[in-house]
Design a protein around this motif. Sequence first.
Motif, PDB file in Angstrom:
ATOM      1  N   PRO B  69       0.643  -1.254  -0.146  1.00  0.00           N
ATOM      2  CA  PRO B  69       0.084  -0.063  -0.097  1.00  0.00           C
ATOM      3  C   PRO B  69       0.838   1.330   0.084  1.00  0.00           C
ATOM      4  O   PRO B  69       0.591   2.369  -0.565  1.00  0.00           O
ATOM      5  N   SER B  70       1.791   1.167   0.617  1.00  0.00           N
ATOM      6  CA  SER B  70       2.874   2.308   0.734  1.00  0.00           C
ATOM      7  C   SER B  70       3.359   2.761  -0.510  1.00  0.00           C
ATOM      8  O   SER B  70       3.590   3.887  -0.946  1.00  0.00           O
ATOM      9  N   SER B  71       3.835   1.780  -1.279  1.00  0.00           N
ATOM     10  CA  SER B  71       4.393   1.891  -2.597  1.00  0.00           C
ATOM     11  C   SER B  71       3.112   2.498  -3.711  1.00  0.00           C
ATOM     12  O   SER B  71       3.405   3.277  -4.610  1.00  0.00           O
ATOM     13  N   VAL B  72       1.788   1.993  -3.514  1.00  0.00           N
ATOM     14  CA  VAL B  72       0.756   2.507  -4.185  1.00  0.00           C
ATOM     15  C   VAL B  72       0.562   4.044  -3.932  1.00  0.00           C
ATOM     16  O   VAL B  72       0.194   4.952  -4.854  1.00  0.00           O
ATOM     17  N   PHE B  76       0.921   7.232  -6.584  1.00  0.00           N
ATOM     18  CA  PHE B  76      -0.189   7.886  -6.653  1.00  0.00           C
ATOM     19  C   PHE B  76       0.177   9.529  -6.349  1.00  0.00           C
ATOM     20  O   PHE B  76      -0.220  10.256  -7.469  1.00  0.00           O
ATOM     21  N   SER B  77       1.055   9.857  -5.588  1.00  0.00           N
ATOM     22  CA  SER B  77       1.483  11.121  -5.451  1.00  0.00           C
ATOM     23  C   SER B  77       2.507  11.666  -6.496  1.00  0.00           C
ATOM     24  O   SER B  77       2.517  12.855  -7.191  1.00  0.00           O
ATOM     25  N   ALA B 232      -6.572   8.698 -23.054  1.00  0.00           N
ATOM     26  CA  ALA B 232      -6.844   9.171 -21.758  1.00  0.00           C
ATOM     27  C   ALA B 232      -7.718   8.426 -20.977  1.00  0.00           C
ATOM     28  O   ALA B 232      -8.655   7.897 -21.748  1.00  0.00           O
ATOM     29  N   GLY B 233      -7.881   8.965 -19.625  1.00  0.00           N
ATOM     30  CA  GLY B 233      -8.853   8.295 -18.905  1.00  0.00           C
ATOM     31  C   GLY B 233      -8.275   7.054 -17.903  1.00  0.00           C
ATOM     32  O   GLY B 233      -7.016   6.603 -18.144  1.00  0.00           O
ATOM     33  N   VAL B 234      -8.952   7.029 -17.007  1.00  0.00           N
ATOM     34  CA  VAL B 234      -8.364   6.034 -15.819  1.00  0.00           C
ATOM     35  C   VAL B 234      -8.077   4.819 -16.075  1.00  0.00           C
ATOM     36  O   VAL B 234      -7.149   3.942 -15.984  1.00  0.00           O
ATOM     37  N   GLY B 235      -8.983   4.137 -17.071  1.00  0.00           N
ATOM     38  CA  GLY B 235      -9.053   2.737 -17.639  1.00  0.00           C
ATOM     39  C   GLY B 235      -7.762   2.759 -18.445  1.00  0.00           C
ATOM     40  O   GLY B 235      -7.071   1.678 -18.319  1.00  0.00           O
ATOM     41  N   ALA B 252      -2.788   2.375  -8.062  1.00  0.00           N
ATOM     42  CA  ALA B 252      -3.429   3.829  -7.502  1.00  0.00           C
ATOM     43  C   ALA B 252      -4.585   4.055  -8.684  1.00  0.00           C
ATOM     44  O   ALA B 252      -5.571   4.637  -8.227  1.00  0.00           O
ATOM     45  N   GLY B 253      -4.709   3.647  -9.859  1.00  0.00           N
ATOM     46  CA  GLY B 253      -5.354   3.913 -10.867  1.00  0.00           C
ATOM     47  C   GLY B 253      -6.952   3.095 -10.232  1.00  0.00           C
ATOM     48  O   GLY B 253      -7.768   3.895 -10.410  1.00  0.00           O
TER      49      GLY B 253
END
Lengths: 256, 284
Positions: B69-72, B76-77, B232-235, B252-253
């Motif tokens: 989770p920390s690497s996710v 993300f940031s 483009a898009g999260v998918g 993250a996505g």
Amino acid sequence: MASPAIRFDTLGQVFDTRSGRTEALRDVSFEVARHEFVAILGPSGCGKSTLLRLIAGLLRPTSGSVEVFGLQVGEPRDDIGIVFQKPTLLPWATVEDNVVFPARHKRGRVSPEERERAAALLRMVGLEGFAKRLPDELSGGMQQRVGIARALLMDPDILLMDEPFSALDALTREVMGFDLLRIFAERPKTVVFITHSVSEAALLADRVLVMTGRPGSVLTDVVVPVGRPRGPETANEKAIHDLSAYLRSFLLQKAA
Amino acid sequence: MTSVPTYAASSSKRQPKAMTDPVAGASPFFRRLATAPGMATLGSLIAVVVLWELTARIFAIPSYLLPTPSSVIQSFSSIGYDRWFVHVWATLRVAMIGYALSIVIAIPLAILMLRSPFLSRTLYPLLVVVQSTPVVAVAPIIIVSLGAGDAPRVVITCLITFFPLVVSTATGLAATPPELIELSRSLRAPAWREITQIRLPFAVPYIFSALKISITLAVIGAVVAEFCASEAGVGYFIQFSTSMFRLPQAWAGLIVLAAMSLVLFQLVLFAQKSLFPWSLPKKD
């Protein structure tokens, strides 16, 4: 002589259903005078509700005729109000909006006079102060009172009541009956009142029609030998008791 | 003499409380926090994340199998808000347009089907056929036929959200108490008012249950469309990240997508609560 409020003449009603033809009513003839309160008593499925729908113009007779104030019923009339077995109020509308609903539904708007009438009707049915409540916040009896007020909004000459108290508990039912007597004493109406209850019929009505099972027809037509005004004390009168006993034995005999 | 009943009364009062309340002995602040709505959900969520992090670290699971989770969070940031915004907006736009279009078509269609048994008989089988065809399989075909741009994606989203809306609305319109329909007929009111003043309001709970299902389907539809063809898009972002073996980024996505669906769902629920409070099931 003025024509009666309601006249059934050798009426027959047949429904075509998936399982075949069902004869609901056969050779029904009776009259209801203006401002007369007639109770219709009979077993389930004897076509009592069909009678009301015929008077209301929601149904065309298969044979024979139904007249209201001397005119053949073709389509629904403005001078008839209906109270259903269930209150069937609009759950999103306040009590007041439910009472004025017929006006809003018919013409799309509600006049200030109709608002006033609604307030007066709510007073009459004992719901003063509940105008802004939602139906959910009311008991079953109170909801049915709203249903009665709604039926009276257009000040109809004829009120059709289809087992209006059958969903209520015994005590509420009795209270509602007495309230109905008071309401119609103030404002006489021609009433056709369908019920399963012998004592209710005897207490409220001027005349009691007893119907047979399917196909339904009028078995007997009894005049209630008690004058008006009536009230809670009327329930104890011997004539009412005798009539109830007679009607009950009559129904039991026919059912057997 | 009097002390016995007093004792009995107070003990009977205290005992069930101690039995049912797990944080009875805690400080008032902690008590309020622990019993706040959603606290149990949040608590279990945190527990899962912590367990996940520990497992991944202790067993040294490679990040392409299961990133920590920390690497996710880190990835993300590292993506940056402007890039996130581009992707989220692309998905959100398609999902929202498709959803809106679906509503605009489905509700009038349900009304038409109510008014015309013929239309109902002819359209229902067609709708079932469309619904039975997997959208994922149809999507590439639609993309080819409709070309680039939002249009094919919106159509795909529409296809997936449409069915529950039509069926639910039609069911709701037909579920009106028959007495009110008789009342309407006895008043000789115009037929359209029977729809607007009786049937549609009565269908509101049905429509909203479909709206809640369809809003999450709309996001799925948009993502499916992005998987087939998009830039483009999260998918698209997830697909792109996995192709580069950037698994933390893909996760993250995924989380962004889940959050998007959740927020949209809550928005629909909020709309129902504020606009039609009477349509919610009663809580006792």
